[in-house]
Design an enzyme around this catalytic site. Structure first.
Site, PDB file in Angstrom:
ATOM      1  N   SER A   1     -15.437  25.497 -73.020  1.00 48.77           N
ATOM      2  CA  SER A   1     -16.263  24.106 -73.353  1.00 48.77           C
ATOM      3  C   SER A   1     -15.400  23.454 -74.512  1.00 48.77           C
ATOM      4  O   SER A   1     -15.140  24.362 -75.429  1.00 48.77           O
ATOM      5  CB  SER A   1     -17.773  24.414 -73.590  1.00 48.77           C
TER       6      SER A   1
ATOM      7  N   GLU B   1     -16.995  22.405 -77.013  1.00 46.58           N
ATOM      8  CA  GLU B   1     -17.966  22.823 -77.985  1.00 46.58           C
ATOM      9  C   GLU B   1     -17.362  24.087 -78.652  1.00 46.58           C
ATOM     10  O   GLU B   1     -17.820  24.595 -79.789  1.00 46.58           O
ATOM     11  CB  GLU B   1     -19.434  23.388 -77.504  1.00 46.58           C
TER      12      GLU B   1
ATOM     13  N   TYR C   1     -24.098  27.921 -78.654  1.00 48.15           N
ATOM     14  CA  TYR C   1     -23.371  27.885 -77.495  1.00 48.15           C
ATOM     15  C   TYR C   1     -21.731  27.950 -77.630  1.00 48.15           C
ATOM     16  O   TYR C   1     -21.009  28.541 -76.614  1.00 48.15           O
ATOM     17  CB  TYR C   1     -23.778  26.531 -76.972  1.00 48.15           C
TER      18      TYR C   1
HETATM   19  P1  GDP Z   1     -23.530  18.774 -74.657  1.00 45.29           P
HETATM   20  O1  GDP Z   1     -22.435  17.860 -75.303  1.00 45.29           O
HETATM   21  O2  GDP Z   1     -23.069  19.651 -73.670  1.00 45.29           O
HETATM   22  O3  GDP Z   1     -24.522  18.839 -75.609  1.00 45.29           O
HETATM   23  O4  GDP Z   1     -24.294  17.692 -73.642  1.00 45.29           O
HETATM   24  P2  GDP Z   1     -25.680  16.801 -73.665  1.00 45.29           P
HETATM   25  O5  GDP Z   1     -25.562  15.793 -72.615  1.00 45.29           O
HETATM   26  O6  GDP Z   1     -26.937  17.624 -74.112  1.00 45.29           O
HETATM   27  O7  GDP Z   1     -25.544  16.135 -75.008  1.00 45.29           O
HETATM   28  C1  GDP Z   1     -24.551  14.869 -75.233  1.00 45.29           C
HETATM   29  C2  GDP Z   1     -24.801  14.392 -76.799  1.00 45.29           C
HETATM   30  O8  GDP Z   1     -25.924  13.581 -76.377  1.00 45.29           O
HETATM   31  C3  GDP Z   1     -24.913  15.159 -77.796  1.00 45.29           C
HETATM   32  O9  GDP Z   1     -24.300  14.742 -79.041  1.00 45.29           O
HETATM   33  C4  GDP Z   1     -26.652  14.985 -78.167  1.00 45.29           C
HETATM   34  O10 GDP Z   1     -26.916  15.098 -79.458  1.00 45.29           O
HETATM   35  C5  GDP Z   1     -26.568  13.566 -77.550  1.00 45.29           C
HETATM   36  N1  GDP Z   1     -28.130  13.221 -77.140  1.00 45.29           N
HETATM   37  C6  GDP Z   1     -28.804  12.079 -77.743  1.00 45.29           C
HETATM   38  N2  GDP Z   1     -29.697  12.112 -77.189  1.00 45.29           N
HETATM   39  C7  GDP Z   1     -30.075  12.993 -76.411  1.00 45.29           C
HETATM   40  C8  GDP Z   1     -31.230  13.526 -75.733  1.00 45.29           C
HETATM   41  O11 GDP Z   1     -32.479  13.007 -75.653  1.00 45.29           O
HETATM   42  N3  GDP Z   1     -30.951  14.676 -74.976  1.00 45.29           N
HETATM   43  C9  GDP Z   1     -29.610  15.272 -75.002  1.00 45.29           C
HETATM   44  N4  GDP Z   1     -29.650  16.402 -74.263  1.00 45.29           N
HETATM   45  N5  GDP Z   1     -28.658  14.963 -75.717  1.00 45.29           N
HETATM   46  C10 GDP Z   1     -28.939  13.732 -76.467  1.00 45.29           C
END
Ligand code: GDP
Length: 315
Positions: free
Chosen positions: A121, A123, A145
Protein backbone atom coordinates in the site's frame (compact mmCIF):
# COMPACT_ATOMS: atom_id res chain seq x y z
CA UNK A 1 -4.15 -25.35 -16.15
CA UNK A 2 -2.86 -22.54 -13.96
CA UNK A 3 -3.91 -22.77 -10.33
CA UNK A 4 -4.17 -19.61 -8.25
CA UNK A 5 -4.65 -19.17 -4.51
CA UNK A 6 -6.21 -15.87 -3.46
CA UNK A 7 -6.43 -14.76 0.16
CA UNK A 8 -9.12 -12.25 1.01
CA UNK A 9 -11.16 -13.67 -1.87
CA UNK A 10 -14.41 -12.21 -0.51
CA UNK A 11 -13.12 -8.66 -0.48
CA UNK A 12 -13.27 -5.99 -3.17
CA UNK A 13 -9.94 -6.92 -4.75
CA UNK A 14 -10.24 -10.66 -4.16
CA UNK A 15 -13.60 -10.89 -5.87
CA UNK A 16 -12.49 -8.87 -8.91
CA UNK A 17 -9.28 -10.88 -9.18
CA UNK A 18 -11.14 -14.20 -8.89
CA UNK A 19 -13.48 -13.09 -11.70
CA UNK A 20 -10.54 -12.13 -13.92
CA UNK A 21 -8.66 -15.39 -13.29
CA UNK A 22 -11.73 -17.60 -13.75
CA UNK A 23 -12.52 -15.83 -17.03
CA UNK A 24 -8.96 -16.64 -18.14
CA UNK A 25 -9.60 -20.34 -17.41
CA UNK A 26 -7.61 -20.66 -14.18
CA UNK A 27 -8.51 -22.90 -11.28
CA UNK A 28 -9.06 -20.47 -8.41
CA UNK A 29 -8.82 -21.39 -4.75
CA UNK A 30 -9.85 -18.69 -2.33
CA UNK A 31 -9.23 -18.16 1.35
CA UNK A 32 -11.65 -16.44 3.67
CA UNK A 33 -11.22 -15.82 7.37
CA UNK A 34 -13.61 -17.78 9.62
CA UNK A 35 -16.91 -15.92 9.91
CA UNK A 36 -15.98 -13.55 7.14
CA UNK A 37 -18.82 -13.11 4.69
CA UNK A 38 -17.88 -11.27 1.57
CA UNK A 39 -18.61 -11.45 -2.14
CA UNK A 40 -19.13 -15.02 -3.25
CA UNK A 41 -17.72 -15.71 -6.70
CA UNK A 42 -19.21 -18.71 -8.46
CA UNK A 43 -16.46 -21.13 -9.45
CA UNK A 44 -14.01 -20.36 -6.65
CA UNK A 45 -13.00 -23.31 -4.46
CA UNK A 46 -13.42 -21.77 -1.06
CA UNK A 47 -11.25 -22.54 1.98
CA UNK A 48 -11.66 -21.13 5.44
CA UNK A 49 -8.68 -20.41 7.66
CA UNK A 50 -7.19 -17.60 9.65
CA UNK A 51 -4.04 -16.21 8.02
CA UNK A 52 -2.49 -16.15 11.49
CA UNK A 53 -2.72 -19.96 11.61
CA UNK A 54 0.51 -20.43 9.68
CA UNK A 55 0.54 -24.21 10.21
CA UNK A 56 -2.91 -24.61 8.61
CA UNK A 57 -1.93 -22.29 5.76
CA UNK A 58 1.21 -24.35 5.14
CA UNK A 59 -0.80 -27.60 4.92
CA UNK A 60 -3.37 -26.00 2.63
CA UNK A 61 -0.74 -24.68 0.23
CA UNK A 62 0.95 -28.09 0.05
CA UNK A 63 -2.41 -29.62 -0.92
CA UNK A 64 -3.27 -27.03 -3.55
CA UNK A 65 0.30 -26.52 -4.82
CA UNK A 66 -0.68 -23.31 -6.63
CA UNK A 67 1.27 -21.67 -9.44
CA UNK A 68 0.25 -18.22 -8.23
CA UNK A 69 -0.46 -16.90 -4.74
CA UNK A 70 -2.12 -13.51 -4.26
CA UNK A 71 -2.11 -12.13 -0.73
CA UNK A 72 -5.03 -9.72 -0.55
CA UNK A 73 -6.25 -10.60 2.94
CA UNK A 74 -5.85 -8.40 5.92
CA UNK A 75 -7.05 -5.55 7.99
CA UNK A 76 -7.49 -3.14 5.14
CA UNK A 77 -8.01 0.24 6.68
CA UNK A 78 -5.81 2.72 8.45
CA UNK A 79 -8.62 3.67 10.81
CA UNK A 80 -9.13 0.03 11.92
CA UNK A 81 -5.38 -0.40 12.37
CA UNK A 82 -5.34 2.28 15.09
CA UNK A 83 -8.08 0.38 16.92
CA UNK A 84 -6.40 -3.04 16.49
CA UNK A 85 -2.66 -2.41 15.97
CA UNK A 86 -1.40 -5.79 17.20
CA UNK A 87 -3.96 -7.78 15.22
CA UNK A 88 -3.07 -5.68 12.17
CA UNK A 89 0.57 -6.72 12.51
CA UNK A 90 -0.32 -10.36 13.17
CA UNK A 91 -2.52 -10.65 10.08
CA UNK A 92 -0.94 -8.23 7.60
CA UNK A 93 2.72 -8.71 8.51
CA UNK A 94 3.20 -12.12 10.13
CA UNK A 95 0.38 -13.62 8.03
CA UNK A 96 2.12 -12.51 4.84
CA UNK A 97 5.40 -14.01 6.06
CA UNK A 98 3.68 -17.32 6.82
CA UNK A 99 2.20 -17.37 3.34
CA UNK A 100 5.56 -16.58 1.72
CA UNK A 101 7.17 -19.39 3.67
CA UNK A 102 4.35 -21.76 2.65
CA UNK A 103 4.91 -20.73 -1.00
CA UNK A 104 8.65 -21.38 -0.63
CA UNK A 105 7.91 -24.89 0.62
CA UNK A 106 5.70 -25.52 -2.42
CA UNK A 107 8.67 -24.51 -4.60
CA UNK A 108 10.86 -26.87 -2.58
CA UNK A 109 8.53 -29.88 -2.78
CA UNK A 110 7.31 -29.47 -6.38
CA UNK A 111 10.27 -27.72 -8.02
CA UNK A 112 7.91 -25.49 -9.95
CA UNK A 113 7.79 -21.73 -10.29
CA UNK A 114 5.47 -20.20 -7.73
CA UNK A 115 4.55 -16.55 -8.25
CA UNK A 116 3.56 -14.55 -5.18
CA UNK A 117 1.88 -11.16 -5.29
CA UNK A 118 1.74 -9.10 -2.13
CA UNK A 119 -0.82 -6.30 -2.02
CA UNK A 120 1.23 -3.54 -0.40
CA UNK A 121 0.00 0.00 0.00
CA UNK A 122 1.01 3.61 -0.52
CA UNK A 123 0.76 3.86 3.28
CA UNK A 124 4.26 2.29 3.44
CA UNK A 125 5.56 5.75 2.43
CA UNK A 126 3.96 7.50 5.41
CA UNK A 127 4.26 11.26 4.99
CA UNK A 128 6.55 11.27 1.95
CA UNK A 129 8.80 14.26 1.36
CA UNK A 130 8.33 13.97 -2.39
CA UNK A 131 5.32 13.63 -4.66
CA UNK A 132 4.72 11.56 -6.72
CA UNK A 133 6.22 8.51 -5.04
CA UNK A 134 7.82 5.63 -6.90
CA UNK A 135 9.57 2.35 -6.11
CA UNK A 136 12.64 4.25 -4.83
CA UNK A 137 10.78 6.42 -2.31
CA UNK A 138 11.90 5.65 1.28
CA UNK A 139 9.64 3.29 3.25
CA UNK A 140 8.67 5.28 6.35
CA UNK A 141 5.16 4.40 7.58
CA UNK A 142 3.31 6.60 10.07
CA UNK A 143 0.53 4.27 11.22
CA UNK A 144 0.11 0.60 12.26
CA UNK A 145 -1.41 -0.29 8.88
CA UNK A 146 1.55 1.17 7.00
CA UNK A 147 3.98 -0.59 9.35
CA UNK A 148 2.37 -3.97 8.73
CA UNK A 149 2.34 -3.44 4.96
CA UNK A 150 5.98 -2.30 5.02
CA UNK A 151 6.99 -5.56 6.70
CA UNK A 152 5.09 -7.66 4.15
CA UNK A 153 6.57 -5.61 1.29
CA UNK A 154 10.09 -6.22 2.57
CA UNK A 155 9.35 -9.88 3.27
CA UNK A 156 8.40 -10.31 -0.41
CA UNK A 157 11.77 -8.81 -1.41
CA UNK A 158 13.58 -11.21 0.92
CA UNK A 159 11.73 -14.26 -0.41
CA UNK A 160 12.49 -13.13 -3.98
CA UNK A 161 16.08 -14.06 -3.19
CA UNK A 162 14.89 -17.27 -1.55
CA UNK A 163 13.21 -19.18 -4.37
CA UNK A 164 9.80 -17.51 -4.66
CA UNK A 165 8.80 -15.41 -7.70
CA UNK A 166 7.68 -12.73 -5.26
CA UNK A 167 6.28 -9.37 -6.32
CA UNK A 168 5.01 -6.55 -4.16
CA UNK A 169 2.56 -4.04 -5.59
CA UNK A 170 2.43 -0.70 -3.86
CA UNK A 171 -1.23 -0.06 -4.50
CA UNK A 172 -2.65 3.42 -4.19
CA UNK A 173 -6.30 3.79 -3.13
CA UNK A 174 -8.48 1.78 -5.46
CA UNK A 175 -12.21 1.90 -5.33
CA UNK A 176 -15.40 0.47 -6.81
CA UNK A 177 -19.02 -0.13 -5.83
CA UNK A 178 -17.67 -3.09 -3.83
CA UNK A 179 -15.63 -0.80 -1.57
CA UNK A 180 -16.89 -1.12 2.01
CA UNK A 181 -18.58 1.94 3.52
CA UNK A 182 -15.78 2.57 6.00
CA UNK A 183 -13.64 4.04 3.22
CA UNK A 184 -14.19 7.67 2.43
CA UNK A 185 -15.14 7.22 -1.26
CA UNK A 186 -17.96 4.78 -0.63
CA UNK A 187 -19.11 6.71 2.40
CA UNK A 188 -19.37 9.81 0.20
CA UNK A 189 -21.09 8.13 -2.77
CA UNK A 190 -23.59 6.17 -0.68
CA UNK A 191 -24.48 9.23 1.40
CA UNK A 192 -24.71 11.51 -1.66
CA UNK A 193 -27.11 8.96 -3.21
CA UNK A 194 -29.12 8.79 0.02
CA UNK A 195 -29.34 12.60 0.19
CA UNK A 196 -30.41 12.74 -3.47
CA UNK A 197 -33.20 10.28 -2.68
CA UNK A 198 -34.27 12.00 0.54
CA UNK A 199 -33.03 9.16 2.78
CA UNK A 200 -30.34 11.23 4.54
CA UNK A 201 -29.68 14.86 5.18
CA UNK A 202 -26.06 15.03 6.33
CA UNK A 203 -22.56 13.72 5.55
CA UNK A 204 -20.07 13.85 8.44
CA UNK A 205 -16.44 13.69 7.35
CA UNK A 206 -12.93 14.20 8.71
CA UNK A 207 -10.08 15.77 6.79
CA UNK A 208 -11.42 17.27 3.55
CA UNK A 209 -7.98 18.49 2.46
CA UNK A 210 -6.34 15.04 2.34
CA UNK A 211 -5.30 14.25 -1.22
CA UNK A 212 -5.33 10.74 -2.60
CA UNK A 213 -4.68 9.02 -5.89
CA UNK A 214 -7.91 7.09 -6.48
CA UNK A 215 -8.12 4.41 -9.16
CA UNK A 216 -10.51 1.73 -10.38
CA UNK A 217 -10.06 -1.53 -8.40
CA UNK A 218 -10.40 -3.96 -11.36
CA UNK A 219 -7.46 -2.18 -13.05
CA UNK A 220 -5.36 -2.77 -9.93
CA UNK A 221 -6.07 -6.51 -9.72
CA UNK A 222 -5.19 -6.78 -13.40
CA UNK A 223 -1.77 -5.33 -12.55
CA UNK A 224 -1.34 -8.12 -9.99
CA UNK A 225 -1.85 -10.76 -12.64
CA UNK A 226 0.56 -9.03 -15.03
CA UNK A 227 3.20 -8.95 -12.28
CA UNK A 228 2.71 -12.63 -11.44
CA UNK A 229 3.14 -13.60 -15.08
CA UNK A 230 6.08 -11.36 -15.94
CA UNK A 231 9.37 -13.31 -16.33
CA UNK A 232 11.10 -11.17 -13.66
CA UNK A 233 9.63 -10.65 -10.18
CA UNK A 234 9.68 -7.10 -8.84
CA UNK A 235 8.09 -4.23 -6.96
CA UNK A 236 5.65 -1.90 -8.69
CA UNK A 237 3.82 1.26 -7.78
CA UNK A 238 0.25 0.99 -9.09
CA UNK A 239 -1.46 4.36 -9.27
CA UNK A 240 -3.15 6.76 -11.67
CA UNK A 241 -0.67 9.59 -11.05
CA UNK A 242 -3.57 11.98 -10.47
CA UNK A 243 -4.29 13.46 -7.05
CA UNK A 244 -7.63 14.76 -5.81
CA UNK A 245 -8.75 16.04 -2.42
CA UNK A 246 -11.56 14.52 -0.39
CA UNK A 247 -13.36 17.82 -1.00
CA UNK A 248 -13.07 17.34 -4.78
CA UNK A 249 -14.43 13.81 -4.43
CA UNK A 250 -17.39 15.15 -2.45
CA UNK A 251 -18.11 17.88 -5.02
CA UNK A 252 -17.93 15.40 -7.92
CA UNK A 253 -20.14 12.84 -6.17
CA UNK A 254 -22.86 15.30 -5.17
CA UNK A 255 -22.88 16.78 -8.68
CA UNK A 256 -23.25 13.30 -10.14
CA UNK A 257 -26.07 12.47 -7.73
CA UNK A 258 -27.83 15.65 -8.83
CA UNK A 259 -27.51 17.45 -5.49
CA UNK A 260 -26.57 21.11 -5.85
CA UNK A 261 -24.69 22.92 -3.09
CA UNK A 262 -22.87 20.04 -1.33
CA UNK A 263 -21.63 22.46 1.37
CA UNK A 264 -25.14 22.51 2.86
CA UNK A 265 -24.92 18.82 3.72
CA UNK A 266 -21.31 18.24 4.74
CA UNK A 267 -20.22 18.63 8.34
CA UNK A 268 -16.66 18.19 9.58
CA UNK A 269 -16.64 15.85 12.58
CA UNK A 270 -13.36 15.63 14.54
CA UNK A 271 -14.19 11.96 15.29
CA UNK A 272 -13.14 11.18 11.71
CA UNK A 273 -9.79 12.97 11.92
CA UNK A 274 -6.74 10.72 12.33
CA UNK A 275 -3.69 10.93 14.62
CA UNK A 276 -1.46 10.99 11.53
CA UNK A 277 -2.77 11.40 8.03
CA UNK A 278 -0.61 11.79 4.93
CA UNK A 279 -1.57 15.03 3.22
CA UNK A 280 -0.86 13.76 -0.26
CA UNK A 281 -0.28 10.29 -1.61
CA UNK A 282 0.14 10.21 -5.36
CA UNK A 283 2.01 7.53 -7.25
CA UNK A 284 4.17 7.33 -10.34
CA UNK A 285 3.34 4.03 -12.06
CA UNK A 286 5.95 4.58 -14.79
CA UNK A 287 7.72 1.29 -14.04
CA UNK A 288 4.47 -0.72 -14.26
CA UNK A 289 3.73 0.98 -17.58
CA UNK A 290 7.18 0.31 -19.02
CA UNK A 291 7.72 -3.21 -17.69
CA UNK A 292 4.21 -4.66 -17.46
CA UNK A 293 2.46 -2.53 -20.07
CA UNK A 294 -0.08 -1.55 -17.39
CA UNK A 295 -2.13 1.64 -17.53
CA UNK A 296 -5.25 2.67 -15.63
CA UNK A 297 -8.41 2.60 -17.75
CA UNK A 298 -10.86 4.69 -15.69
CA UNK A 299 -10.63 8.44 -15.02
CA UNK A 300 -11.45 10.12 -11.70
CA UNK A 301 -14.79 11.45 -12.99
CA UNK A 302 -15.75 8.07 -14.40
CA UNK A 303 -14.83 6.34 -11.14
CA UNK A 304 -17.01 8.73 -9.12
CA UNK A 305 -19.83 8.32 -11.65
CA UNK A 306 -19.74 4.51 -11.50
CA UNK A 307 -19.82 4.49 -7.71
CA UNK A 308 -22.63 7.05 -7.45
CA UNK A 309 -24.70 5.28 -10.13
CA UNK A 310 -24.34 1.96 -8.31
CA UNK A 311 -25.44 3.54 -5.03
CA UNK A 312 -28.41 5.28 -6.67
CA UNK A 313 -29.51 1.99 -8.20
CA UNK A 314 -28.95 -0.10 -5.06
CA UNK A 315 -31.51 1.68 -2.94
P1 GDP B 1 -6.98 5.15 3.27
O1 GDP B 1 -6.23 6.18 2.48
O2 GDP B 1 -6.61 3.76 2.91
O3 GDP B 1 -6.95 5.39 4.72
O4 GDP B 1 -8.52 5.27 2.76
P2 GDP B 1 -9.77 6.07 3.34
O5 GDP B 1 -10.77 6.07 2.24
O6 GDP B 1 -10.22 5.49 4.65
O7 GDP B 1 -9.25 7.55 3.62
C1 GDP B 1 -8.79 8.39 2.60
C2 GDP B 1 -8.59 9.79 3.14
O8 GDP B 1 -9.87 10.36 3.43
C3 GDP B 1 -7.77 9.88 4.44
O9 GDP B 1 -6.85 10.94 4.33
C4 GDP B 1 -8.83 10.22 5.50
O10 GDP B 1 -8.31 11.00 6.58
C5 GDP B 1 -9.80 11.05 4.67
N1 GDP B 1 -11.14 11.14 5.28
C6 GDP B 1 -11.82 12.28 5.52
N2 GDP B 1 -13.00 12.01 6.09
C7 GDP B 1 -13.08 10.67 6.23
C8 GDP B 1 -14.09 9.81 6.76
O11 GDP B 1 -15.13 10.24 7.22
N3 GDP B 1 -13.83 8.47 6.68
C9 GDP B 1 -12.66 7.96 6.15
N4 GDP B 1 -12.47 6.64 6.11
N5 GDP B 1 -11.69 8.77 5.67
C10 GDP B 1 -11.89 10.11 5.70
Amino acid sequence: MTTAFVTGVGGQDGSYLAEELLAAGYAVHGLSAPGDRGHHTEGVVLHTADLRDTAAIGVLLQEIAPDQVYNLAGISSVAASWERPVETAEVNAVGALGLLEAARRVVETTGKRVAFVQAASAEVFGEPAETPQDEGTPIRPVNPYGMSKAFAHQAAAVYRTHGVHACSLILYNHESPRRPGGFVTRKITSTAAAIAQGRADELALGNLDARRDWGWAPDYVHAMRLAAEHPEPGDYVIATGEGHSVREFVAAAFARAGVADWQRYVRVDPAFLRPADPTELRGDAGKARRVLGWTPSVTFDELVARMVEADLEAS
